[in-house]
Design a protein around this motif. Structure first.
Motif, PDB file in Angstrom:
ATOM      1  N   HIS A  25       1.865  13.572   4.597  1.00 51.97           N
ATOM      2  CA  HIS A  25       3.122  12.915   5.490  1.00 51.97           C
ATOM      3  C   HIS A  25       4.545  13.138   5.266  1.00 51.97           C
ATOM      4  O   HIS A  25       5.266  13.608   6.161  1.00 51.97           O
ATOM      5  CB  HIS A  25       2.848  11.433   5.420  1.00 51.97           C
ATOM      6  N   HIS A  26       4.811  13.219   3.920  1.00 51.90           N
ATOM      7  CA  HIS A  26       6.212  13.525   3.573  1.00 51.90           C
ATOM      8  C   HIS A  26       6.439  15.188   3.494  1.00 51.90           C
ATOM      9  O   HIS A  26       7.638  15.463   3.277  1.00 51.90           O
ATOM     10  CB  HIS A  26       6.424  12.991   1.944  1.00 51.90           C
ATOM     11  N   SER A  27       5.289  16.030   3.719  1.00 48.61           N
ATOM     12  CA  SER A  27       5.630  17.681   3.655  1.00 48.61           C
ATOM     13  C   SER A  27       6.173  17.771   4.991  1.00 48.61           C
ATOM     14  O   SER A  27       6.732  19.014   5.113  1.00 48.61           O
ATOM     15  CB  SER A  27       4.456  18.122   3.508  1.00 48.61           C
TER      16      SER A  27
ATOM     17  N   ASN B 140       1.142   4.304  -2.827  1.00 44.57           N
ATOM     18  CA  ASN B 140       0.971   5.554  -2.661  1.00 44.57           C
ATOM     19  C   ASN B 140       1.879   6.567  -3.262  1.00 44.57           C
ATOM     20  O   ASN B 140       1.678   7.714  -3.503  1.00 44.57           O
ATOM     21  CB  ASN B 140       0.950   5.938  -1.109  1.00 44.57           C
ATOM     22  N   HIS B 141       3.353   5.896  -3.607  1.00 45.80           N
ATOM     23  CA  HIS B 141       4.179   6.658  -4.264  1.00 45.80           C
ATOM     24  C   HIS B 141       4.238   6.615  -5.839  1.00 45.80           C
ATOM     25  O   HIS B 141       4.622   7.421  -6.381  1.00 45.80           O
ATOM     26  CB  HIS B 141       5.587   6.224  -3.681  1.00 45.80           C
ATOM     27  N   ALA B 142       3.394   5.561  -6.138  1.00 41.54           N
ATOM     28  CA  ALA B 142       3.410   5.239  -7.719  1.00 41.54           C
ATOM     29  C   ALA B 142       2.300   5.837  -8.201  1.00 41.54           C
ATOM     30  O   ALA B 142       2.430   6.151  -9.312  1.00 41.54           O
ATOM     31  CB  ALA B 142       3.474   3.803  -7.868  1.00 41.54           C
TER      32      ALA B 142
ATOM     33  N   LEU C  75      -2.461  12.441  -1.553  1.00 39.72           N
ATOM     34  CA  LEU C  75      -2.672  12.253  -0.248  1.00 39.72           C
ATOM     35  C   LEU C  75      -1.542  12.147   0.788  1.00 39.72           C
ATOM     36  O   LEU C  75      -1.274  12.654   1.789  1.00 39.72           O
ATOM     37  CB  LEU C  75      -3.892  11.268  -0.216  1.00 39.72           C
ATOM     38  N   HIS C  76      -0.438  11.107   0.208  1.00 37.21           N
ATOM     39  CA  HIS C  76       0.606  10.595   1.013  1.00 37.21           C
ATOM     40  C   HIS C  76       1.323  11.743   1.111  1.00 37.21           C
ATOM     41  O   HIS C  76       2.213  11.787   2.208  1.00 37.21           O
ATOM     42  CB  HIS C  76       1.248   9.447   0.343  1.00 37.21           C
ATOM     43  N   SER C  77       1.561  12.906   0.297  1.00 35.25           N
ATOM     44  CA  SER C  77       2.313  14.049   0.382  1.00 35.25           C
ATOM     45  C   SER C  77       2.257  14.933   1.441  1.00 35.25           C
ATOM     46  O   SER C  77       3.316  15.434   2.110  1.00 35.25           O
ATOM     47  CB  SER C  77       2.292  15.014  -0.699  1.00 35.25           C
TER      48      SER C  77
ATOM     49  N   TRP D 266       0.782  -1.173  -0.062  1.00 35.78           N
ATOM     50  CA  TRP D 266      -0.077   0.109  -0.014  1.00 35.78           C
ATOM     51  C   TRP D 266       0.948   1.317  -0.071  1.00 35.78           C
ATOM     52  O   TRP D 266       0.504   2.134  -0.766  1.00 35.78           O
ATOM     53  CB  TRP D 266      -0.830  -0.093   1.362  1.00 35.78           C
ATOM     54  N   HIS D 267       1.958   1.238   0.890  1.00 38.61           N
ATOM     55  CA  HIS D 267       2.888   2.392   0.872  1.00 38.61           C
ATOM     56  C   HIS D 267       3.325   2.468  -0.357  1.00 38.61           C
ATOM     57  O   HIS D 267       3.563   3.765  -1.053  1.00 38.61           O
ATOM     58  CB  HIS D 267       3.971   2.235   1.868  1.00 38.61           C
ATOM     59  N   ARG D 268       3.870   1.546  -1.465  1.00 38.09           N
ATOM     60  CA  ARG D 268       4.543   1.747  -2.461  1.00 38.09           C
ATOM     61  C   ARG D 268       3.618   2.299  -3.619  1.00 38.09           C
ATOM     62  O   ARG D 268       3.816   3.074  -4.166  1.00 38.09           O
ATOM     63  CB  ARG D 268       4.954   0.218  -3.153  1.00 38.09           C
TER      64      ARG D 268
ATOM     65  N   ILE E  43      15.751   8.170   5.423  1.00 37.18           N
ATOM     66  CA  ILE E  43      16.008   8.027   4.006  1.00 37.18           C
ATOM     67  C   ILE E  43      14.812   8.204   3.058  1.00 37.18           C
ATOM     68  O   ILE E  43      14.655   8.638   2.168  1.00 37.18           O
ATOM     69  CB  ILE E  43      17.027   6.819   3.655  1.00 37.18           C
ATOM     70  N   HIS E  44      13.985   7.440   3.614  1.00 34.29           N
ATOM     71  CA  HIS E  44      12.677   7.413   3.019  1.00 34.29           C
ATOM     72  C   HIS E  44      12.031   8.742   2.679  1.00 34.29           C
ATOM     73  O   HIS E  44      11.280   9.192   1.841  1.00 34.29           O
ATOM     74  CB  HIS E  44      11.582   6.468   3.555  1.00 34.29           C
ATOM     75  N   HIS E  45      12.106   9.632   3.560  1.00 40.74           N
ATOM     76  CA  HIS E  45      11.632  11.042   3.689  1.00 40.74           C
ATOM     77  C   HIS E  45      12.630  12.243   3.271  1.00 40.74           C
ATOM     78  O   HIS E  45      12.159  13.289   3.022  1.00 40.74           O
ATOM     79  CB  HIS E  45      11.248  11.655   5.208  1.00 40.74           C
TER      80      HIS E  45
HETATM   81 ZN   LIG Z   1       6.266   7.593   1.954  1.00 40.00          ZN
END
Ligand SMILES: [Zn+2]
Ligand SMILES: [Zn+2]
Length: 260
Positions: free
Chosen positions: A109-111, A96-98, A105-107, A92-94, A188-190
């Motif tokens: 979290h990454h913001s 969200n990036h693809a 939506l996932h951005s 599911w996480h992958r 590193i993921h972030h």
């Molecule tokens: Zn992520």
């Protein structure tokens, strides 16, 4: 009510421990309390939203599943369900990036430019709702019991708080990451560095990044956050997916850069 207590008690205690630890070992960024309260405010809204929507369905659905195992198989079944739930989280996480719509939506979290323990609660309700919805068929087909689901989600929250915290585990990180996703991995993921994109998606068990060749480590400095993302208020976090000026992050299928 009892279930809510079992969900909140360990998470609250672990949050307090990691927040205090960060206070002592990390130089606090300006506005740390406002940042933390904003992230936790979002987590509180999400918790209420899910409690009154898909949370109950997720717990109930196993009771109507015809695939429940015989009682003699209850423990092996619970272990398998726990591992498969974590594999679902990885996939599911992958996704969200693809998928551009999901990335919007996932951005949220990454913001976060100042990752700390509270970043573990900084998710958009839309991401959590869609994820919970897509997980329902799995819960039904595997007849995941309410206890197993509660155990998995509790461990997920505790590990997530640890790997989002700004505490370095130092030489212990290597030992921990043999089993779980650690701060060195998830930092590193972030990362803003494009060479780090597409790495370290694991939620609880780190083995998924090793199996699917998305495991990466680095010794260099890492800066977090996204360009043009305004997450300075609770309102801006909630409306961020609708903000057309936030560029989607390019997805990279970067192969693992380092192994151990
Ligand atoms: Zn992520
Ligand atoms: Zn994260």
């Amino acid at each position: 009510m009892e279930e809510t207590f079992y969900r909140l008690a360990p998470a609250s205690l672990w949050l307090a421990i990691l927040w205090l630890a960060e206070s002592f070992v990390v130089v606090s960024p300006p506005g740390r309390w406002q940042h933390g309260l904003r992230n936790l405010g979002l987590a509180g809204i999400n918790g209420l939203f899910l409690f009154f929507t898909l949370g109950g369905v997720s717990v109930w659905i196993a009771s109507v599943s015809p695939f429940a195992p015989a009682s003699a198989w209850a423990i092996p079944h619970a272990v398998v369900c726990f591992v498969v739930l974590d594999l679902f989280s990885y996939g599911w996480h992958r996704l969200n990036h693809a998928v551009p719509m999901l990335w919007r939506l996932h951005s949220v979290h990454h913001s976060d430019e100042h990752m700390d323990v509270t970043t573990a609660g900084r998710f958009h309700a839309g991401e959590l709702a869609v994820g919970a919805l897509l997980r329902l068929p799995l819960l039904y087909c595997m007849a995941v019991s309410a206890t197993t689901l509660l155990a998995y989600e509790t461990v997920l929250v505790l590990v997530s708080m640890l790997h989002h915290s700004s505490i370095s585990l130092g030489r212990w990180d290597r030992s921990f990451r043999m089993l779980i996703s650690t701060p060195a991995m998830h930092s590193i993921h972030h990362s803003r560095n494009p060479s780090h994109f597409g790495s370290n998606f694991s939620s609880v068990f780190s083995v998924w990044d090793r199996i699917f060749a998305t495991f990466q480590l680095t010794n260099g400095p890492i800066s977090h956050g996204l360009e043009n993302a305004d997450g300075k208020s609770l309102r801006s976090l909630i409306t961020m997916p609708l903000n057309q000026t936030t560029p989607p992050r390019p997805t990279s299928n970067t192969p693992a850069k380092s192994r151990e």
